[in-house]
Scaffold this active site. Sequence first.
Site, short mmCIF file in Angstrom:
data_model
loop_
_atom_site.label_atom_id
_atom_site.label_comp_id
_atom_site.label_asym_id
_atom_site.label_seq_id
_atom_site.Cartn_x
_atom_site.Cartn_y
_atom_site.Cartn_z
N CYS A 120 -16.49 -8.91 7.42
CA CYS A 120 -16.44 -8.22 8.18
C CYS A 120 -18.05 -7.68 7.97
O CYS A 120 -19.47 -8.14 7.60
CB CYS A 120 -15.43 -7.31 7.57
SG CYS A 120 -15.38 -5.99 8.07
N CYS A 130 -16.68 -1.67 9.87
CA CYS A 130 -16.83 -2.38 10.01
C CYS A 130 -16.73 -3.07 11.66
O CYS A 130 -16.12 -4.03 12.56
CB CYS A 130 -15.23 -2.67 9.74
SG CYS A 130 -14.36 -2.55 8.35
N LYS A 195 -3.35 -6.28 8.35
CA LYS A 195 -4.53 -5.67 7.83
C LYS A 195 -3.94 -3.36 8.09
O LYS A 195 -4.33 -2.91 8.86
CB LYS A 195 -5.67 -5.34 7.56
CG LYS A 195 -6.79 -5.27 6.88
CD LYS A 195 -8.56 -5.91 6.53
CE LYS A 195 -8.97 -4.67 5.90
NZ LYS A 195 -10.79 -4.92 5.52
N ARG A 205 -14.19 0.18 -2.27
CA ARG A 205 -15.01 0.97 -1.78
C ARG A 205 -16.89 1.20 -3.23
O ARG A 205 -17.38 1.32 -2.54
CB ARG A 205 -14.66 2.34 -0.89
CG ARG A 205 -13.57 2.08 -0.38
CD ARG A 205 -13.65 3.06 1.40
NE ARG A 205 -12.86 1.62 2.41
CZ ARG A 205 -11.75 2.57 3.27
NH1 ARG A 205 -11.95 3.77 2.76
NH2 ARG A 205 -10.86 2.26 3.99
N ARG A 216 -10.32 4.05 9.24
CA ARG A 216 -11.12 3.35 9.61
C ARG A 216 -9.05 3.30 10.63
O ARG A 216 -8.74 2.24 11.49
CB ARG A 216 -10.74 2.14 8.88
CG ARG A 216 -11.72 2.15 7.45
CD ARG A 216 -11.88 0.33 7.63
NE ARG A 216 -12.56 0.51 5.78
CZ ARG A 216 -14.01 0.32 6.21
NH1 ARG A 216 -14.83 0.70 6.98
NH2 ARG A 216 -14.54 0.07 5.20
N GLU A 232 0.79 -8.09 15.43
CA GLU A 232 -0.99 -8.39 15.24
C GLU A 232 -0.77 -10.11 14.80
O GLU A 232 -1.64 -10.50 14.77
CB GLU A 232 -1.25 -7.91 13.83
CG GLU A 232 -1.67 -6.86 14.58
CD GLU A 232 -3.09 -6.85 14.45
OE1 GLU A 232 -3.77 -7.62 14.72
OE2 GLU A 232 -3.40 -5.42 14.77
N LYS A 247 -2.25 -7.73 4.04
CA LYS A 247 -2.62 -6.66 3.09
C LYS A 247 -2.50 -5.06 3.47
O LYS A 247 -3.22 -5.12 4.81
CB LYS A 247 -3.98 -7.31 3.36
CG LYS A 247 -5.70 -6.52 2.60
CD LYS A 247 -7.00 -6.89 3.31
CE LYS A 247 -7.71 -5.62 2.52
NZ LYS A 247 -8.93 -6.11 2.60
N SER A 273 -7.24 -3.66 -4.65
CA SER A 273 -8.23 -2.63 -5.46
C SER A 273 -7.51 -1.59 -6.00
O SER A 273 -7.36 -1.86 -7.38
CB SER A 273 -9.62 -2.57 -5.25
OG SER A 273 -9.12 -1.67 -3.75
N TYR A 312 -7.73 -9.76 -8.51
CA TYR A 312 -8.49 -9.60 -9.26
C TYR A 312 -8.37 -9.91 -10.64
O TYR A 312 -9.26 -10.01 -11.39
CB TYR A 312 -8.81 -8.21 -9.16
CG TYR A 312 -9.55 -7.93 -7.52
CD1 TYR A 312 -11.08 -8.01 -7.17
CD2 TYR A 312 -8.82 -7.09 -6.73
CE1 TYR A 312 -11.27 -7.57 -6.12
CE2 TYR A 312 -8.68 -6.73 -6.13
CZ TYR A 312 -10.75 -6.47 -5.12
OH TYR A 312 -11.29 -6.52 -4.22
C1 PBG Z 1 -13.21 -4.92 4.14
C2 PBG Z 1 -12.10 -5.18 3.24
C3 PBG Z 1 -11.78 -4.48 2.84
C4 PBG Z 1 -11.13 -4.76 1.34
C5 PBG Z 1 -11.16 -6.15 1.96
N1 PBG Z 1 -12.31 -6.39 2.84
C6 PBG Z 1 -11.95 -2.53 2.57
C7 PBG Z 1 -11.47 -2.15 3.07
O1 PBG Z 1 -11.11 -2.12 4.79
O2 PBG Z 1 -11.74 -0.98 3.57
C8 PBG Z 1 -10.48 -4.01 0.64
C9 PBG Z 1 -10.21 -5.04 -0.82
C10 PBG Z 1 -9.60 -4.54 -2.09
O3 PBG Z 1 -8.86 -3.32 -1.59
O4 PBG Z 1 -9.63 -4.54 -2.69
N2 PBG Z 1 -14.17 -5.36 4.82
#
Ligand code: PBG
Length: 322
Positions: A120, A130, A195, A205, A216, A232, A247, A273, A312
């Site tokens: 990305c 992105c 996603k 972030r 986004r 998708e 995700k 996260s 994590y």
């Molecule tokens: C973007 C990306 C994101 C995450 C993984 N890859 C952030 C987003 O799309 O804004 C999020 C992962 C997470 O929150 O643990 N490349």
Amino acid sequence: MTFPITRFRRLRANPVLRDMMRENTVTLNDLIYPIFVEEELDDFAPVESMPGINRIPEQKLGQVVKEIYAAGIKAIMTFGVSHRKDDTGSDSWNENGLLARMTKRAKDAAPELLVISDTCFCEYTSHGHCGVIHGEDVHNDHTIENLAKQSVVAARAGADMIAPSAMMDGQVAAIRAGLDGHGFSNLPIMAYSSKFASAFYGPFRAAAGCDLIGDRKAYQMDPANGREALRESMSDEAEGADILMVKPALPYLDVLNQVRQHSLLPIAAYQVSGEYAMIKFAAQAGAIDEHRVVRETLSSIKRAGADLILTYFAMDIARQGF
Ligand code: PBG
């Protein structure tokens, strides 16, 4: 047959029976540990919104991946925290850029540890989007060319798998063609196929240093949409994805289960996260038992249909056992 002939409690009567009847188990083979690697950083930098998670200084990555592998983790997902951002994210396809260097360093230090390269641009662009901005929008077709370039650089640096997360249309096909054209036809693609434009990415972030102007929503999916997630996923499968991903994980178990019903590919789920932070902070406040809650979430994600889980918590689990 029903009560009193049927008594569910017969098979719950003791630990042996309960173990025998368990429908899902999670093992370290199922887990992928995401890590953040920062250039020009002297020491580990704790991520305040993700207790227990640090940004890893590039120079210390070798030592860290050795520890990760020794703990029993089989695979990591790498995110770079860039100090060389520009409007296209070009450092990510520079042969000497952070992405190439961290991939190589991880593979050199722990060759058996699988390195999955998050593919990305948001960690490498000055605007935090992105891809490449044309006018007001992220330009799809220009961005997928750059994704293919980044994938080839990651492959050359030793990545074991490419995981495109930009949510551009046609990104899997473009990456597959790029890899195949450069001698990497055996490198698998794990597509972030469903996603969502989720508020659960908030702590990431901060961790990845990619604050964003705007949002986004013009490329990631509306959290309200399930059918579209199937489209998708099916389209990523048709483009050649080897593994599909959903995700975030816990708020989207219905989507995960539907993708499971419609595809024979392996499926990954990303416990993001915000999901991690909710559990950590609730546990710190004494509201829940972290150990049990974490295992309950992972087994729910498996039950819904995931083969693999990005989490994590992987390192905690490797240290503590299940
Ligand atoms: C973007 C990306 C994101 C995450 C993984 N890859 C952030 C987003 O799309 O804004 C999020 C992962 C997470 O929150 O643990 N490349």
